[in-house]
Scaffold this motif. Structure first.
Motif, PDB file in Angstrom:
ATOM      1  N   LEU A  70      25.426  -0.847 -45.665  1.00  0.00           N
ATOM      2  CA  LEU A  70      25.278  -0.030 -44.902  1.00  0.00           C
ATOM      3  C   LEU A  70      24.335   1.342 -45.598  1.00  0.00           C
ATOM      4  CD1 LEU A  70      25.439   1.393 -41.834  1.00  0.00           C
ATOM      5  CD2 LEU A  70      27.440   2.363 -42.677  1.00  0.00           C
ATOM      6  N   THR A  71      24.870   1.776 -46.760  1.00  0.00           N
ATOM      7  CA  THR A  71      23.933   2.665 -47.636  1.00  0.00           C
ATOM      8  C   THR A  71      22.303   2.133 -47.508  1.00  0.00           C
ATOM      9  OG1 THR A  71      26.066   3.275 -48.827  1.00  0.00           O
ATOM     10  CG2 THR A  71      23.636   3.806 -49.850  1.00  0.00           C
ATOM     11  N   GLY A  72      22.236   0.840 -47.987  1.00  0.00           N
ATOM     12  CA  GLY A  72      20.711   0.545 -48.186  1.00  0.00           C
ATOM     13  C   GLY A  72      20.028   0.363 -47.062  1.00  0.00           C
ATOM     14  N   VAL A  73      20.598  -0.153 -45.867  1.00  0.00           N
ATOM     15  CA  VAL A  73      20.000  -0.548 -44.495  1.00  0.00           C
ATOM     16  C   VAL A  73      19.700   0.862 -43.794  1.00  0.00           C
ATOM     17  CG1 VAL A  73      20.677  -2.660 -44.215  1.00  0.00           C
ATOM     18  CG2 VAL A  73      22.084  -0.789 -43.201  1.00  0.00           C
ATOM     19  N   THR A  74      20.303   1.885 -44.219  1.00  0.00           N
ATOM     20  CA  THR A  74      19.925   3.389 -43.617  1.00  0.00           C
ATOM     21  C   THR A  74      19.159   4.246 -44.462  1.00  0.00           C
ATOM     22  OG1 THR A  74      22.141   4.235 -44.521  1.00  0.00           O
ATOM     23  CG2 THR A  74      22.134   3.225 -42.394  1.00  0.00           C
ATOM     24  N   ASN A  75      18.445   3.643 -45.344  1.00  0.00           N
ATOM     25  CA  ASN A  75      17.242   4.267 -46.153  1.00  0.00           C
ATOM     26  C   ASN A  75      16.638   5.319 -45.140  1.00  0.00           C
ATOM     27  OD1 ASN A  75      18.138   3.070 -48.473  1.00  0.00           O
ATOM     28  ND2 ASN A  75      16.231   1.798 -48.522  1.00  0.00           N
ATOM     29  N   GLY A  76      16.543   6.441 -45.584  1.00  0.00           N
ATOM     30  CA  GLY A  76      15.767   7.620 -44.916  1.00  0.00           C
ATOM     31  C   GLY A  76      16.444   8.175 -43.460  1.00  0.00           C
ATOM     32  N   LEU A  77      17.517   7.767 -43.108  1.00  0.00           N
ATOM     33  CA  LEU A  77      18.205   8.263 -42.048  1.00  0.00           C
ATOM     34  C   LEU A  77      19.155   9.457 -42.501  1.00  0.00           C
ATOM     35  CD1 LEU A  77      19.491   5.154 -39.998  1.00  0.00           C
ATOM     36  CD2 LEU A  77      17.153   6.327 -39.683  1.00  0.00           C
ATOM     37  N   GLU A  78      18.518  10.641 -42.024  1.00  0.00           N
ATOM     38  CA  GLU A  78      19.386  11.838 -42.613  1.00  0.00           C
ATOM     39  C   GLU A  78      20.909  11.933 -42.216  1.00  0.00           C
ATOM     40  OE1 GLU A  78      17.102  15.282 -41.648  1.00  0.00           O
ATOM     41  OE2 GLU A  78      15.432  14.882 -42.704  1.00  0.00           O
ATOM     42  N   LYS A  79      21.236  11.213 -41.042  1.00  0.00           N
ATOM     43  CA  LYS A  79      22.629  11.165 -40.400  1.00  0.00           C
ATOM     44  C   LYS A  79      23.575  10.834 -41.483  1.00  0.00           C
ATOM     45  CE  LYS A  79      25.146   9.783 -36.752  1.00  0.00           C
ATOM     46  NZ  LYS A  79      25.356   8.824 -35.311  1.00  0.00           N
ATOM     47  N   PHE A  80      22.973  10.046 -42.354  1.00  0.00           N
ATOM     48  CA  PHE A  80      23.934   9.101 -43.524  1.00  0.00           C
ATOM     49  C   PHE A  80      23.608  10.050 -44.720  1.00  0.00           C
ATOM     50  CE2 PHE A  80      23.660   5.877 -40.030  1.00  0.00           C
ATOM     51  CZ  PHE A  80      24.983   5.652 -39.877  1.00  0.00           C
ATOM     52  N   ASP A  81      22.756  10.907 -44.910  1.00  0.00           N
ATOM     53  CA  ASP A  81      22.396  11.339 -46.164  1.00  0.00           C
ATOM     54  C   ASP A  81      22.304  13.219 -45.916  1.00  0.00           C
ATOM     55  OD1 ASP A  81      21.855  11.909 -48.492  1.00  0.00           O
ATOM     56  OD2 ASP A  81      19.688  11.261 -48.611  1.00  0.00           O
ATOM     57  N   PRO A  82      23.534  13.719 -45.820  1.00  0.00           N
ATOM     58  CA  PRO A  82      23.339  15.331 -45.577  1.00  0.00           C
ATOM     59  C   PRO A  82      22.620  15.912 -46.742  1.00  0.00           C
ATOM     60  CG  PRO A  82      25.421  14.492 -46.200  1.00  0.00           C
ATOM     61  CD  PRO A  82      24.571  13.185 -45.925  1.00  0.00           C
ATOM     62  N   LYS A  83      22.323  15.508 -47.778  1.00  0.00           N
ATOM     63  CA  LYS A  83      21.884  16.109 -48.809  1.00  0.00           C
ATOM     64  C   LYS A  83      20.107  15.912 -48.923  1.00  0.00           C
ATOM     65  CE  LYS A  83      25.524  17.704 -50.538  1.00  0.00           C
ATOM     66  NZ  LYS A  83      25.844  19.067 -50.624  1.00  0.00           N
ATOM     67  N   ALA A  84      19.490  15.044 -47.981  1.00  0.00           N
ATOM     68  CA  ALA A  84      18.366  14.758 -48.074  1.00  0.00           C
ATOM     69  C   ALA A  84      17.345  15.711 -47.795  1.00  0.00           C
ATOM     70  CB  ALA A  84      17.873  13.714 -46.921  1.00  0.00           C
ATOM     71  N   LYS A  85      17.679  16.738 -46.956  1.00  0.00           N
ATOM     72  CA  LYS A  85      16.783  17.931 -46.546  1.00  0.00           C
ATOM     73  C   LYS A  85      16.560  18.845 -47.737  1.00  0.00           C
ATOM     74  CE  LYS A  85      17.300  17.927 -41.688  1.00  0.00           C
ATOM     75  NZ  LYS A  85      17.649  18.924 -40.372  1.00  0.00           N
ATOM     76  N   LYS A  86      17.865  18.847 -48.631  1.00  0.00           N
ATOM     77  CA  LYS A  86      17.808  19.864 -49.711  1.00  0.00           C
ATOM     78  C   LYS A  86      17.273  19.335 -50.989  1.00  0.00           C
ATOM     79  CE  LYS A  86      21.512  22.587 -47.674  1.00  0.00           C
ATOM     80  NZ  LYS A  86      22.724  23.106 -47.789  1.00  0.00           N
ATOM     81  N   SER A  87      16.935  18.082 -50.902  1.00  0.00           N
ATOM     82  CA  SER A  87      16.375  17.403 -52.263  1.00  0.00           C
ATOM     83  C   SER A  87      14.997  16.674 -52.259  1.00  0.00           C
ATOM     84  CB  SER A  87      17.513  16.248 -52.855  1.00  0.00           C
ATOM     85  OG  SER A  87      17.120  15.676 -53.913  1.00  0.00           O
ATOM     86  N   SER A  88      14.288  16.814 -53.053  1.00  0.00           N
ATOM     87  CA  SER A  88      13.029  15.842 -53.075  1.00  0.00           C
ATOM     88  C   SER A  88      13.198  14.590 -53.787  1.00  0.00           C
ATOM     89  CB  SER A  88      11.944  16.577 -53.832  1.00  0.00           C
ATOM     90  OG  SER A  88      12.524  16.989 -55.409  1.00  0.00           O
ATOM     91  N   ILE A  89      14.546  14.395 -54.268  1.00  0.00           N
ATOM     92  CA  ILE A  89      14.829  13.162 -54.898  1.00  0.00           C
ATOM     93  C   ILE A  89      15.481  12.134 -53.770  1.00  0.00           C
ATOM     94  CG2 ILE A  89      16.092  11.728 -56.769  1.00  0.00           C
ATOM     95  CD1 ILE A  89      13.852  13.866 -57.637  1.00  0.00           C
ATOM     96  N   SER A  90      14.724  10.974 -54.019  1.00  0.00           N
ATOM     97  CA  SER A  90      14.980  10.112 -52.760  1.00  0.00           C
ATOM     98  C   SER A  90      16.739   9.433 -53.045  1.00  0.00           C
ATOM     99  CB  SER A  90      14.067   8.760 -52.445  1.00  0.00           C
ATOM    100  OG  SER A  90      14.473   7.845 -51.798  1.00  0.00           O
ATOM    101  N   SER A  91      17.309   8.828 -51.970  1.00  0.00           N
ATOM    102  CA  SER A  91      18.339   8.030 -52.157  1.00  0.00           C
ATOM    103  C   SER A  91      18.182   6.818 -51.827  1.00  0.00           C
ATOM    104  CB  SER A  91      19.674   8.755 -51.320  1.00  0.00           C
ATOM    105  OG  SER A  91      19.332   8.733 -49.953  1.00  0.00           O
TER     106      SER A  91
END
Length: 337
Positions: free
Chosen positions: A181-202
Motif C-alpha cells: 500500500l505504501t508503494g502503490v500510493t506514491n505521491g498521494l498526500e492522503k497517505f503521507d501527511p509530511k509530504a507538503k513540508k518536505s522536499s524529499i520524496s517518500s
C-alpha cells in the motif's frame, strides 16, 4: 501511596523502553505482542521438524547500525536498524525498507533482521523499521510511518551510500500489505501527511510483498479477516471496525485498487498458504495491460512466516535480490554477495 508507586513504576517502564528504543510496542510490557520467530517456531515445528530459526548474527561483511530514530511524534520516537554491505563494488547502493508482520498489532523489526542481513550481503542497504501498531494508532498510521522511513533513507542517502533513485519497500504478512500500500500510493498526500513540508520524496521504486493481502474486500479475505468469532479481528482492530462498519477503509487499504501506469514493479513472494496472498492475481491482471513489471514466486510446501526460518530464508533472499537487481539494472558483477 499505591497509586504513586504505580505511576512511578509505569514511568520507569516508559523511560526504560525509550532508552532501549528497539521495539515498536505501545507498552514496554505489552503481553499481546507475541509474534516472534521463537513463538512461531513452536507452532510450526510439529509439521516442519526440519526448520531452524534464521540467524540474526551479523557477519563481518555487513555493518549493523541499530536504534536510529527516523521520525518523532511528540515524545514518541520510531526507530530503525540499518544493515550495510562493507565491501560493495559500487559506491551508491540500492536500498530497501522492510516492514515486519504481526497482524497490524504485533511483531518486532528484528523479525526481519536475517533477511536484511542477507540483502546487505547482496549489496543492498537494508533498513528494518518499527512502526505504530494498531493498539497505539489505527490505519493509516503505519503507512505514514513507512513513508517517513523511506523519506529518511532517501534524505540520508549520501551518508550511507544509497542510490536515492533505487529504494524499494518490502514486508511480510501484514507488513507485506503495508509495504504494498505504501508503494502503490506514491505521491498521494492522503497517505503521507509530511509530504507538503518536505522536499524529499517518500516514493518507492519497487515493492516486495511477501505473503501479504492485496485486497481486503474480497470474499476470500473477509472470510478470515472479518471472522465474526473474533472480536475484533486483527484487521478489524486496525480499521476500527468490521467490514460492514468501515467498508470504505477496508477498500481504501487494498493495494489492488491503486494500480495505474506509475505503479512500481512488484514482487509477490508467497507461501503455499493461499489465504495470505489473496488479491495478488487480480492485481496482476490490472498490471499486465499497463506493462508494469511483476514476478510471482512461491516457496514450495511452505507455511506462512516462512521468511523467519531456514531452509527458506536464503531462497527468499535470492528471489528478492534477483528481482530488485533486474528492476534496478544491477548486474551480478556489480553486486556484493
Amino acid at each position: 501511596m499505591t497509586h504513586v508507586n504505580n505511576i512511578l513504576h509505569f514511568t520507569i517502564l516508559v523511560w526504560f523502553a525509550a532508552l532501549l528504543g528497539c521495539q515498536n510496542i505501545t507498552r514496554f510490557d505489552d503481553p499481546a505482542n507475541t509474534y516472534t520467530p521463537e513463538t512461531t517456531y513452536q507452532k510450526l515445528i510439529g509439521e516442519y521438524p526440519f526448520i531452524d530459526i534464521a540467524s540474526r548474527a551479523v557477519p563481518v561483511s555487513v555493518q549493523e547500525i541499530k536504534n536510529i530514530t527516523y521520525i518523532r511524534y511528540g515524545q514518541r520516537a520510531l526507530q530503525l536498524d540499518l544493515y550495510l554491505p562493507k565491501s560493495a563494488l559500487i559506491q551508491q547502493k540500492p536500498g530497501i525498507v522492510f516492514v515486519h508482520g504481526g497482524g497490524w498489532r504485533a511483531g518486532f523489526r528484528t523479525n526481519f533482521t536475517p533477511m536484511a542481513i542477507g540483502m546487505a550481503e547482496r549489496g543492498y542497504v537494508a533498513a528494518t523499521i518499527s512502526y505504530r501498531l494498531s493498539p497505539e494508532a489505527q490505519y493509516p498510521a503505519a503507512v505514514h510511518d513507512v513513508k517517513a522511513a523511506i523519506r529518511w533513507l532517501r534524505n540520508n542517502a549520501k551518508k550511507y551510500g544509497v542510490n536515492p533513485q533505487q529504494i524499494a519497500v518490502g514486508g511480510g504478512s501484514a507488513g507485506g500489505q503495508i509495504a504494498s500500500l505504501t508503494g502503490v500510493t506514491n505521491g498521494l498526500e492522503k497517505f503521507d501527511p509530511k509530504a507538503k513540508k518536505s522536499s524529499i520524496s517518500s516514493a518507492a521504486q519497487a515493492i516486495v510483498n511477501i505473503d501479504g493481502l492485496s485486497d481486503f474486500t474480497s470474499e476470500a479475505a473477509r472470510f478470515h479477516e472479518d471472522d465474526p468469532r473474533k472480536n475484533p479481528s486483527a484487521a478489524g482492530a486496525w480499521f476500527g471496525g468490521r467490514y460492514a462498519e468501515k467498508t470504505e477503509l477496508w477498500h481504501e487499504a487494498s493495494p489492488l485498487f491503486y494500480v495505474n501506469k506509475n505503479t512500481p514493479p512488484i514482487l509477490f513472494l508467497i507461501s503455499a498458504q493461499e489465504r495470505f496472498s489473496v488479491g495478488h492475481k487480480e492485481m496482476i491482471e490490472k498490471m499486465k495491460p499497463l506493462g508494469i513489471p511483476y514476478k510471482v514466486a512461491q516457496i514450495p510446501d511452505s507455511p506462512h512466516s516462512f521468511w523467519l526460518f531456514d531452509p527458506w530464508l536464503q531462497p527468499s533472499v535470492d528471489v528478492v535480490a534477483g528481482f530488485l537487481d533486474q528492476q534496478f539494472k544491477i548486474t551480478r558483477s556489480d553486486n556484493a554477495r
